[in-house]
Write an enzyme that holds these catalytic residues in place. Structure first.
Site, mmCIF file in Angstrom:
data_model
loop_
_atom_site.group_PDB
_atom_site.id
_atom_site.type_symbol
_atom_site.label_atom_id
_atom_site.label_comp_id
_atom_site.label_asym_id
_atom_site.label_seq_id
_atom_site.Cartn_x
_atom_site.Cartn_y
_atom_site.Cartn_z
ATOM 1 C CG HIS A 266 30.443 37.370 36.642
ATOM 2 N ND1 HIS A 266 31.409 37.549 37.876
ATOM 3 C CD2 HIS A 266 30.365 38.395 35.988
ATOM 4 C CE1 HIS A 266 31.713 38.660 37.732
ATOM 5 N NE2 HIS A 266 31.176 39.302 36.639
ATOM 6 C CG HIS B 87 34.725 42.250 31.722
ATOM 7 N ND1 HIS B 87 34.809 43.398 31.015
ATOM 8 C CD2 HIS B 87 33.614 42.283 32.460
ATOM 9 C CE1 HIS B 87 33.884 44.132 30.849
ATOM 10 N NE2 HIS B 87 33.022 43.398 31.959
#
Length: 457
Positions: free
Chosen positions: A149, A109
């Site tokens: 995001h 991520h």
């Protein structure tokens, strides 16, 4: 040649020389391919070559500038800097702030994943017809939501935050903990005094509200806990049609598309997808190690003692990715062809799960030296084409096919079952800022703070 008005952006991203313009052109062309490729056909990436696939080729070519060049290419494609009157220097500073809010210490991520999701969002807008009926502010909001995001992602999931009673879980009442943090961080970034007057401040009150709503709803929709509920709402609304003039219907559609872009990795080339897997499971196993150390229940698929990467990804593709693509294809028919890529990924995942660990064979004369007996290898061969399917081999960049004694060297493949990482110093990126202190100066964030959420971010 660069578009008018982007000169300062180039300068801020590395001097604006010829090499940077060549890198930008490299990215511009690939932004218009779902696979982030110029020459690609179904089946590519099954074997191995010196050429890195997809977004990894972009990172190899552009390094840390990839995010800036991808955002520049997306914004200039929709002429957003001119129509929204965003000054070059503000845009460059905004990109710099986004980059500084992602952490190199997080394997999956990370900023590269954010670029991948933003690129997929751009493709849906530009080549999936999603931009039709949208204002420029909505396109800006979608691209900005996609690139942000996972901003400041700590490399731990929501369940870990809740189980460990982390500060963010207490702050957000155990609900969509990370997604709430990402959305809040993004809106606070947009609202910083050096950005707000040039971004939201130039929009009408209704337009500014629409941007904030789209950003927030799109980021919150990336929480897998709301996947099935949101997909049901999307499918029900799709059967009646989306009225983009209605904020609720518009945000449902756009947030679903950003969510699809977030989970679209198996729909790219198998060569690119399999390179994400070592990153994903390194992050999973790191969390599992901490859960074990803290005496917490180890989350599914995060225990390196009982690894099941193929099984987890088969379920992810079959129960998350395929149904989502099937549903959205009714609105974006261009996605139907990308389901073939998902099928290719599933084919090799199932082959991987079927084969399991196999022993390292004796090498033929002239082949690389054989690994000591008992060393595990995950490998296989596509029965239809006879081409080798590469998975991983701990400690050696090579693969085994079902042809007896055949050892094929490969390039650029990381092992998928990494050993626990030894404690070490924080990476430089882990001390970058998340915001400013009361005096307006930088507030450093420690590695422990980032990973454990022990104080407010």
């Amino acid at each position: 040649s660069p578009s008018r008005g982007l000169g300062d952006v180039y300068k801020r991203q590395g001097g604006g020389g010829g090499a940077q313009l060549e890198q930008l052109d490299f990215v511009r062309v690939r932004m218009h391919s779902w696979e982030f490729e110029t020459e690609w056909k179904a089946g590519d990436g099954v074997g191995e070559s010196d050429r890195l696939p997809g977004i990894f080729a972009g990172y190899e070519r552009c390094g840390s500038r990839l995010m800036a060049f991808a955002m520049i290419a997306a914004f200039e494609s929709f002429d957003l800097l001119r129509t929204l009157a965003i000054p070059d220097v503000v845009f460059a500073s905004l990109l710099d702030a986004i980059e500084r809010s992602y952490y190199d210490s997080v394997p999956y991520h990370c900023l590269l994943h954010a670029v991948d999701a933003m690129h997929s969002t751009f493709w849906l807008l530009r080549h999936g017809g999603v931009d039709e009926g949208l204002g420029k502010e909505h396109i800006f909001a979608m691209l900005f939501a996609a690139i942000c995001h996972d901003i400041s992602h700590p490399g731990k999931n929501n369940a870990f935050c809740v189980q460990s009673r982390a500060h963010l879980a207490l702050l957000y009442n155990d609900r969509s903990v990370l997604e709430n943090m990402h959305a809040s961080t993004t809106i606070r970034l947009l609202s910083r005094p050096e950005f707000e007057p040039h971004l939201l401040g130039k929009l009408s009150a209704d337009e500014g509200k629409a941007v904030r709503e789209t950003v927030i709803e799109s980021i919150l929709a990336t929480d897998m806990a709301v996947h099935f509920d949101n997909l049901g709402k999307f499918s029900a609304q799709q059967s009646q049609g989306f009225d983009l003039a209605r904020a609720a219907e518009r945000n449902l559609k756009l947030s679903t598309l950003v969510h699809l872009a977030d989970v679209a990795t198996p729909s790219k080339t198998w060569g690119a997808y399999k390179r994400w897997l070592p990153r994903l499971f390194q992050e999973f196993f790191d969390q599992g190690d901490i859960e074990l150390a803290k005496g917490l229940p180890v989350a599914p698929f995060m225990d390196r003692r009982v690894p099941a990467p193929a099984k987890s990804q088969i379920g992810f593709c079959q129960f998350i990715v395929q149904p989502l693509f099937d549903a959205v294809s009714a609105t974006v028919p261009q996605l139907e062809a990308k389901l073939e890529n998902v099928e290719t990924s599933l084919h090799f995942l199932k082959l991987w799960a079927e084969l399991g660990p196999i022993p390292w064979p004796d090498a033929e004369p002239g082949a690389p030296a054989a690994e000591p007996p008992g060393a595990p290898v995950h490998a296989g061969v596509d029965e239809a084409s006879g081409r080798p399917a590469i998975f991983w081999h701990a400690g050696k960049e090579a693969l085994v096919t079902r042809v007896p004694g055949t050892v094929v060297p490969i390039v650029g493949m990381n092992e998928l079952m990494p050993a626990p990482a030894a404690p070490g110093p924080a990476t430089p990126n882990a001390t970058r800022l998340l915001g400013g202190d009361k005096a307006g100066g930088p507030r450093p964030v420690s590695y422990t703070h980032l990973r454990a959420h022990e104080t407010d971010s």
